[in-house]
Design a protein around this motif. Sequence first.
Motif, PDB file in Angstrom:
ATOM      1  N   THR A  56       0.868  -1.178   0.000  1.00 43.05           N
ATOM      2  CA  THR A  56       0.000   0.000   0.000  1.00 43.05           C
ATOM      3  C   THR A  56       0.898   1.218   0.000  1.00 43.05           C
ATOM      4  O   THR A  56       1.830   1.306   0.793  1.00 43.05           O
ATOM      5  N   GLU A  57       0.612   2.160  -0.906  1.00 42.38           N
ATOM      6  CA  GLU A  57       1.423   3.372  -0.984  1.00 42.38           C
ATOM      7  C   GLU A  57       0.566   4.588  -0.695  1.00 42.38           C
ATOM      8  O   GLU A  57      -0.496   4.764  -1.278  1.00 42.38           O
ATOM      9  N   ASP A  58       1.063   5.417   0.196  1.00 45.28           N
ATOM     10  CA  ASP A  58       0.401   6.675   0.543  1.00 45.28           C
ATOM     11  C   ASP A  58       0.444   7.628  -0.640  1.00 45.28           C
ATOM     12  O   ASP A  58       1.469   7.781  -1.282  1.00 45.28           O
ATOM     13  N   LEU A  59      -0.692   8.247  -0.908  1.00 46.08           N
ATOM     14  CA  LEU A  59      -0.756   9.298  -1.918  1.00 46.08           C
ATOM     15  C   LEU A  59      -1.262  10.588  -1.267  1.00 46.08           C
ATOM     16  O   LEU A  59      -1.824  11.437  -1.923  1.00 46.08           O
ATOM     17  N   GLY A  60      -1.079  10.704   0.047  1.00 46.65           N
ATOM     18  CA  GLY A  60      -1.512  11.875   0.816  1.00 46.65           C
ATOM     19  C   GLY A  60      -2.787  11.558   1.559  1.00 46.65           C
ATOM     20  O   GLY A  60      -3.849  11.903   1.082  1.00 46.65           O
ATOM     21  N   THR A  61      -2.709  10.896   2.723  1.00 45.84           N
ATOM     22  CA  THR A  61      -3.925  10.313   3.266  1.00 45.84           C
ATOM     23  C   THR A  61      -3.866   9.876   4.718  1.00 45.84           C
ATOM     24  O   THR A  61      -2.813   9.840   5.324  1.00 45.84           O
ATOM     25  N   GLU A  62      -5.029   9.482   5.191  1.00 41.17           N
ATOM     26  CA  GLU A  62      -5.186   8.710   6.423  1.00 41.17           C
ATOM     27  C   GLU A  62      -5.827   7.399   6.000  1.00 41.17           C
ATOM     28  O   GLU A  62      -6.845   7.391   5.306  1.00 41.17           O
ATOM     29  N   PHE A  63      -5.224   6.276   6.399  1.00 41.74           N
ATOM     30  CA  PHE A  63      -5.752   4.988   5.971  1.00 41.74           C
ATOM     31  C   PHE A  63      -5.435   3.899   6.982  1.00 41.74           C
ATOM     32  O   PHE A  63      -4.562   4.056   7.830  1.00 41.74           O
ATOM     33  N   GLY A  64      -6.173   2.788   6.877  1.00 38.40           N
ATOM     34  CA  GLY A  64      -5.946   1.630   7.724  1.00 38.40           C
ATOM     35  C   GLY A  64      -5.657   0.414   6.870  1.00 38.40           C
ATOM     36  O   GLY A  64      -6.217   0.263   5.774  1.00 38.40           O
ATOM     37  N   VAL A  65      -4.771  -0.451   7.358  1.00 37.29           N
ATOM     38  CA  VAL A  65      -4.448  -1.707   6.681  1.00 37.29           C
ATOM     39  C   VAL A  65      -4.666  -2.829   7.678  1.00 37.29           C
ATOM     40  O   VAL A  65      -4.264  -2.729   8.837  1.00 37.29           O
ATOM     41  N   ARG A  66      -5.308  -3.900   7.199  1.00 37.94           N
ATOM     42  CA  ARG A  66      -5.531  -5.098   8.026  1.00 37.94           C
ATOM     43  C   ARG A  66      -5.007  -6.291   7.260  1.00 37.94           C
ATOM     44  O   ARG A  66      -5.469  -6.560   6.144  1.00 37.94           O
ATOM     45  N   ALA A  67      -4.031  -7.003   7.859  1.00 33.17           N
ATOM     46  CA  ALA A  67      -3.386  -8.133   7.184  1.00 33.17           C
ATOM     47  C   ALA A  67      -2.943  -9.172   8.203  1.00 33.17           C
ATOM     48  O   ALA A  67      -1.759  -9.337   8.464  1.00 33.17           O
ATOM     49  N   PHE A  68      -3.903  -9.858   8.816  1.00 32.77           N
ATOM     50  CA  PHE A  68      -3.578 -10.930   9.746  1.00 32.77           C
ATOM     51  C   PHE A  68      -3.323 -12.204   8.946  1.00 32.77           C
ATOM     52  O   PHE A  68      -4.051 -12.509   7.996  1.00 32.77           O
ATOM     53  N   SER A  70      -3.988 -15.129   9.659  1.00 31.10           N
ATOM     54  CA  SER A  70      -5.122 -16.046   9.783  1.00 31.10           C
ATOM     55  C   SER A  70      -6.312 -15.662   8.908  1.00 31.10           C
ATOM     56  O   SER A  70      -7.296 -16.403   8.838  1.00 31.10           O
ATOM     57  N   GLU A  71      -6.257 -14.511   8.248  1.00 30.88           N
ATOM     58  CA  GLU A  71      -7.366 -14.049   7.406  1.00 30.88           C
ATOM     59  C   GLU A  71      -7.004 -14.197   5.938  1.00 30.88           C
ATOM     60  O   GLU A  71      -5.839 -14.050   5.560  1.00 30.88           O
ATOM     61  N   PRO A  72      -7.994 -14.452   5.070  1.00 35.06           N
ATOM     62  CA  PRO A  72      -7.716 -14.747   3.661  1.00 35.06           C
ATOM     63  C   PRO A  72      -7.469 -13.539   2.758  1.00 35.06           C
ATOM     64  O   PRO A  72      -7.262 -13.709   1.561  1.00 35.06           O
ATOM     65  N   ALA A  73      -7.490 -12.318   3.313  1.00 34.05           N
ATOM     66  CA  ALA A  73      -7.322 -11.140   2.467  1.00 34.05           C
ATOM     67  C   ALA A  73      -6.693  -9.999   3.258  1.00 34.05           C
ATOM     68  O   ALA A  73      -6.762  -9.960   4.479  1.00 34.05           O
ATOM     69  N   VAL A  74      -6.103  -9.078   2.514  1.00 38.97           N
ATOM     70  CA  VAL A  74      -5.596  -7.825   3.067  1.00 38.97           C
ATOM     71  C   VAL A  74      -6.643  -6.764   2.772  1.00 38.97           C
ATOM     72  O   VAL A  74      -7.200  -6.721   1.672  1.00 38.97           O
ATOM     73  N   ARG A  75      -6.923  -5.914   3.756  1.00 41.64           N
ATOM     74  CA  ARG A  75      -7.914  -4.847   3.580  1.00 41.64           C
ATOM     75  C   ARG A  75      -7.254  -3.490   3.722  1.00 41.64           C
ATOM     76  O   ARG A  75      -6.403  -3.281   4.582  1.00 41.64           O
ATOM     77  N   LEU A  76      -7.687  -2.575   2.878  1.00 40.88           N
ATOM     78  CA  LEU A  76      -7.260  -1.177   2.944  1.00 40.88           C
ATOM     79  C   LEU A  76      -8.515  -0.330   2.995  1.00 40.88           C
ATOM     80  O   LEU A  76      -9.417  -0.503   2.165  1.00 40.88           O
ATOM     81  N   VAL A  77      -8.588   0.565   3.965  1.00 41.51           N
ATOM     82  CA  VAL A  77      -9.687   1.518   4.045  1.00 41.51           C
ATOM     83  C   VAL A  77      -9.077   2.911   4.124  1.00 41.51           C
ATOM     84  O   VAL A  77      -8.110   3.137   4.840  1.00 41.51           O
ATOM     85  N   VAL A  78      -9.634   3.846   3.338  1.00 40.18           N
ATOM     86  CA  VAL A  78      -9.106   5.206   3.255  1.00 40.18           C
ATOM     87  C   VAL A  78     -10.122   6.165   3.870  1.00 40.18           C
ATOM     88  O   VAL A  78     -11.281   6.186   3.460  1.00 40.18           O
ATOM     89  N   LEU A  79      -9.671   6.949   4.847  1.00 45.40           N
ATOM     90  CA  LEU A  79     -10.529   7.948   5.466  1.00 45.40           C
ATOM     91  C   LEU A  79     -10.486   9.254   4.687  1.00 45.40           C
ATOM     92  O   LEU A  79     -11.514   9.853   4.400  1.00 45.40           O
ATOM     93  N   SER A  80      -9.278   9.699   4.341  1.00 48.28           N
ATOM     94  CA  SER A  80      -9.149  10.945   3.591  1.00 48.28           C
ATOM     95  C   SER A  80      -7.960  10.838   2.650  1.00 48.28           C
ATOM     96  O   SER A  80      -7.072  10.017   2.848  1.00 48.28           O
ATOM     97  N   GLY A  81      -7.958  11.652   1.614  1.00 46.11           N
ATOM     98  CA  GLY A  81      -6.884  11.613   0.628  1.00 46.11           C
ATOM     99  C   GLY A  81      -7.009  10.395  -0.254  1.00 46.11           C
ATOM    100  O   GLY A  81      -8.113   9.985  -0.608  1.00 46.11           O
ATOM    101  N   SER A  82      -5.881   9.774  -0.591  1.00 42.25           N
ATOM    102  CA  SER A  82      -5.912   8.583  -1.434  1.00 42.25           C
ATOM    103  C   SER A  82      -4.707   7.706  -1.146  1.00 42.25           C
ATOM    104  O   SER A  82      -3.709   8.158  -0.609  1.00 42.25           O
TER     105      SER A  82
END
Length: 122
Positions: A56-68, A70-82
């Motif tokens: 995941t690359e910041d393009l000017g933002t606030e974001f969350g990454v979830r990558a356990f 034990s889970e089958p996928a990585v999640r990215l959620v963006v609050l602001s920016g991109s």
Amino acid sequence: DLHDGTRITVAPGSKLTIAAGYGDGERRVELSGEAWFEVTHDDSHPFRVYAGGTMTEDLGTEFGVRAFASEPAVRLVVLSGSASLRREGADDSAAATLGANDLATLATDAATICRETCRPRK
């Protein structure tokens, strides 16, 4: 807080490793678990999170990454920016760029990024 002004909040049960030489070129961190990032954007020193075989690359933002593991996928959620998400090692054309209120998942065994827009709570 990191020396460049970036703030990171790491969730319980998660591990964040800051690469040696952070800020000398790319600003690289590695994540196992979940963390929230408030990144001070710098075009000449890209901020990248490597997690679960993705980047995941910041393009000017606030974001969350979830990558356990034990889970089958990585999640990215963006609050602001991109921010962009792609499989680690993939070129820029394979990246999905997300904006505010976007959520994307990338399954560990799939090449396709699933994307949706979240509605902010009122």
